[in-house]
Scaffold this motif. Structure first.
Motif, mmCIF file in Angstrom:
data_model
loop_
_atom_site.group_PDB
_atom_site.id
_atom_site.type_symbol
_atom_site.label_atom_id
_atom_site.label_comp_id
_atom_site.label_asym_id
_atom_site.label_seq_id
_atom_site.Cartn_x
_atom_site.Cartn_y
_atom_site.Cartn_z
ATOM 1 N N PRO A 67 -1.879 -3.769 4.970
ATOM 2 C CA PRO A 67 -2.754 -3.947 6.135
ATOM 3 C C PRO A 67 -2.381 -5.186 6.949
ATOM 4 N N GLN A 68 -2.530 -5.079 8.274
ATOM 5 C CA GLN A 68 -2.184 -6.151 9.186
ATOM 6 C C GLN A 68 -3.428 -6.701 9.890
ATOM 7 N N PRO A 69 -3.362 -7.958 10.362
ATOM 8 C CA PRO A 69 -4.541 -8.568 10.996
ATOM 9 C C PRO A 69 -5.056 -7.809 12.218
ATOM 10 N N ASP A 70 -4.189 -7.065 12.909
ATOM 11 C CA ASP A 70 -4.615 -6.347 14.106
ATOM 12 C C ASP A 70 -5.231 -4.982 13.801
ATOM 13 N N GLY A 71 -5.435 -4.685 12.515
ATOM 14 C CA GLY A 71 -6.024 -3.416 12.123
ATOM 15 C C GLY A 71 -5.024 -2.317 11.848
ATOM 16 N N SER A 72 -3.756 -2.548 12.148
ATOM 17 C CA SER A 72 -2.726 -1.565 11.831
ATOM 18 C C SER A 72 -2.345 -1.673 10.361
ATOM 19 N N VAL A 73 -1.559 -0.712 9.907
ATOM 20 C CA VAL A 73 -1.107 -0.704 8.512
ATOM 21 C C VAL A 73 0.383 -0.445 8.471
ATOM 22 N N THR A 74 1.119 -1.282 7.777
ATOM 23 C CA THR A 74 2.536 -1.037 7.541
ATOM 24 C C THR A 74 2.649 -0.069 6.362
ATOM 25 N N ILE A 126 -9.438 8.311 4.940
ATOM 26 C CA ILE A 126 -8.588 7.865 3.836
ATOM 27 C C ILE A 126 -7.164 8.365 4.036
ATOM 28 N N TYR A 127 -6.201 7.452 3.947
ATOM 29 C CA TYR A 127 -4.790 7.815 3.908
ATOM 30 C C TYR A 127 -4.344 7.790 2.447
ATOM 31 N N PHE A 128 -3.919 8.934 1.944
ATOM 32 C CA PHE A 128 -3.438 9.026 0.569
ATOM 33 C C PHE A 128 -1.916 8.972 0.554
ATOM 34 N N TYR A 129 -1.376 8.129 -0.326
ATOM 35 C CA TYR A 129 0.056 8.222 -0.614
ATOM 36 C C TYR A 129 0.193 9.203 -1.765
ATOM 37 N N THR A 130 0.695 10.404 -1.463
ATOM 38 C CA THR A 130 0.710 11.471 -2.455
ATOM 39 C C THR A 130 2.030 11.575 -3.208
ATOM 40 N N MET A 154 -7.211 3.590 -10.789
ATOM 41 C CA MET A 154 -6.652 2.613 -9.847
ATOM 42 C C MET A 154 -7.776 2.017 -9.014
ATOM 43 N N PHE A 155 -7.429 0.990 -8.229
ATOM 44 C CA PHE A 155 -8.407 0.471 -7.279
ATOM 45 C C PHE A 155 -7.688 0.053 -6.001
ATOM 46 N N SER A 156 -8.455 -0.059 -4.936
ATOM 47 C CA SER A 156 -7.917 -0.501 -3.663
ATOM 48 C C SER A 156 -8.976 -1.335 -2.960
ATOM 49 N N ILE A 157 -8.533 -2.422 -2.317
ATOM 50 C CA ILE A 157 -9.458 -3.260 -1.564
ATOM 51 C C ILE A 157 -9.494 -2.792 -0.116
ATOM 52 N N ASP A 158 -10.675 -2.504 0.361
ATOM 53 C CA ASP A 158 -10.887 -2.173 1.765
ATOM 54 C C ASP A 158 -11.252 -3.477 2.471
ATOM 55 N N ASP A 181 -16.109 11.875 -2.668
ATOM 56 C CA ASP A 181 -15.369 12.888 -3.410
ATOM 57 C C ASP A 181 -13.993 13.131 -2.791
ATOM 58 N N TYR A 182 -13.073 13.559 -3.625
ATOM 59 C CA TYR A 182 -11.754 13.992 -3.163
ATOM 60 C C TYR A 182 -11.228 15.045 -4.126
ATOM 61 N N GLN A 183 -10.311 15.860 -3.655
ATOM 62 C CA GLN A 183 -9.631 16.855 -4.497
ATOM 63 C C GLN A 183 -8.152 16.823 -4.107
ATOM 64 N N ILE A 184 -7.460 15.794 -4.548
ATOM 65 C CA ILE A 184 -6.061 15.642 -4.149
ATOM 66 C C ILE A 184 -5.359 14.722 -5.145
ATOM 67 N N GLY A 185 -4.101 15.030 -5.454
ATOM 68 C CA GLY A 185 -3.322 14.166 -6.330
ATOM 69 C C GLY A 185 -2.635 13.079 -5.514
ATOM 70 N N PHE A 186 -2.684 11.831 -5.972
ATOM 71 C CA PHE A 186 -2.127 10.713 -5.201
ATOM 72 C C PHE A 186 -1.792 9.551 -6.129
ATOM 73 N N THR A 187 -1.091 8.556 -5.594
ATOM 74 C CA THR A 187 -0.772 7.360 -6.367
ATOM 75 C C THR A 187 -1.288 6.081 -5.718
ATOM 76 N N ASP A 188 -1.750 6.168 -4.481
ATOM 77 C CA ASP A 188 -2.366 5.018 -3.820
ATOM 78 C C ASP A 188 -3.099 5.527 -2.581
ATOM 79 N N TRP A 189 -3.917 4.655 -1.977
ATOM 80 C CA TRP A 189 -4.663 5.083 -0.808
ATOM 81 C C TRP A 189 -5.064 3.861 0.023
ATOM 82 N N TYR A 190 -5.462 4.154 1.260
ATOM 83 C CA TYR A 190 -5.912 3.112 2.189
ATOM 84 C C TYR A 190 -7.074 3.666 3.007
#
Length: 388
Positions: free
Chosen positions: A219-226, A160-164, A112-116, A144-153
């Protein structure tokens, strides 16, 4: 337009679940009944830009599994080889970020990929580490990471916030089994939220039915994340390492309580939905922009509806979108930027309607008609009308 009930409240007293308990601002309740309208795409959109991706031997893409847009760059994930290609905002090929292989500069297990968008970086998952690149294709190193997930931010501090997605991460051997959201800091500290009873239910090598969450981070313009997760009726905001409920969504028709879904094994959910084909369930694909909140929900296994909440007018539309412009069976929205939404479409799946000329002009329409199934997919950028 079918307007639906909308109610603002000043407290957190509603039927939704608010596990974190952090308060900030007002909670908005949205009541969605089962009386959705079928609307043509041409009735809903204000503008459409169609971007054919350049087709060369180097840029050829089998299918688009995911895409993201930022700062004039289009990044797409090939559904066949899981590699990421970069195009400019006119669809001209720039580069593949990395090649698959066993060399020191190759990616071995692309997924997968994610845009920061905060740091103008692209992160590629590679089995047990992320490969990081800037928008110019420069390699920035690994994480590095050691965790199962399907998306991240990735947040402003590179935490890193992982959606696990209820993955059981007991393999870490630290007694840490995640919920739907896990924070991993740069010094490898962990915190988890939204742990359900289903954690630990599945045993090794046990076949399971899994239901994922599409686009859990917006991601939101004010730096928060929905943030949203599967089988939950609350949409959250993440800001400054704090999480609080922002929207409470009530599917008020023939629906199953989210808490019950959240704690059912996938096999039981599958059976229940098969037996209740008109059930409203699984709020998903949540996008928030400065002007809109957009999310979808399932109707049994046979249909999908969208809810568009206009923040300025405080109006809501519950609609099934019929694509009368490109002929697709489902509008695959993958990203948002400003108040634009982004989607991808394979050429062989398009059945162009001359009505499209009202949005892109006759010359561009004729060029689209000349594309062949062997050409790369096209990218759609569109905005919704302020009032339907």
């Amino acid at each position: 337009m079918k307007n639906i009930y909308l109610l603002f409240i000043l407290t957190l007293l509603c039927a939704c679940r608010h596990q974190p308990g952090n308060k900030s601002g007002d909670l908005i309740e949205l009541f969605v009944d089962d009386q959705y309208e079928v609307k043509n795409l041409s009735e809903l959109v204000e503008s459409i830009r169609v971007i054919p991706l350049e087709t060369t031997d180097q840029s050829l893409i089998g299918s688009i599994a995911d895409l993201g847009y930022d700062d004039g760059n289009i990044f797409v994930l090939d559904g066949y080889n899981q590699l990421v290609s970069q195009f400019d905002e006119n669809g001209q090929f720039i580069r593949k970020l990395v090649q698959k292989g066993n060399g020191p500069d190759d990616i071995q297990h692309p997924q997968m990929f994610s845009i920061d968008k905060l740091h103008n970086e692209v992160w590629l998952s590679n089995n047990t580490n992320f490969m990081r690149f800037d928008y110019h294709g420069n390699y920035l190193g690994k994480r590095d990471y050691q965790i199962g997930f399907t998306d991240w931010y990735v947040d402003e501090d590179y935490d890193i916030y992982f959606y696990t997605g209820k993955n059981d991460n007991a393999h870490n051997e630290d007694g840490f089994m995640t919920g739907d959201l896990t924070l991993l800091t740069t010094n490898d500290q962990k915190k988890t939220w939204f742990k359900s009873d289903i954690i630990g239910y599945y045993k090794p090598n046990m076949t399971k039915v899994s239901f994922g969450s599409s686009h859990p981070f917006s991601p939101q313009p004010d730096g928060s994340v929905t943030f949203s997760y599967t089988f939950n009726d609350t949409i959250y905001c993440i800001k400054n390492k704090q999480i609080y409920p922002k929207y409470c969504v009530h599917l008020t028709g023939n629906s199953l309580p989210s808490e019950k879904l959240d704690n059912m094994p996938g096999e039981e959910i599958d059976k229940y939905i098969q037996e209740h084909p008109s059930l409203q369930w699984n709020m998903n694909s949540v996008f928030e922009t400065p002007a809109y909140l957009l999310f979808g929900y399932g109707i049994g296994f046979h249909a999908w509806a969208w809810v568009l909440y206009e923040k300025a007018t405080k109006k809501m539309t519950n609609v099934q979108i019929k694509d009368d412009l490109f002929g697709s069976t489902f509008l695959p929205i993958k990203d948002s930027s400003g108040d634009s939404f982004w989607a991808a479409m394979m050429v062989e799946n398009m059945e162009l309607n001359p009505k499209l000329t009202e949005f892109i002009g006759k010359e561009k329409y004729e060029r689209l008609k000349m594309l062949s199934p062997e050409d790369n997919p096209v990218i759609l950028e569109f905005t919704f009308k302020e009032k339907f």
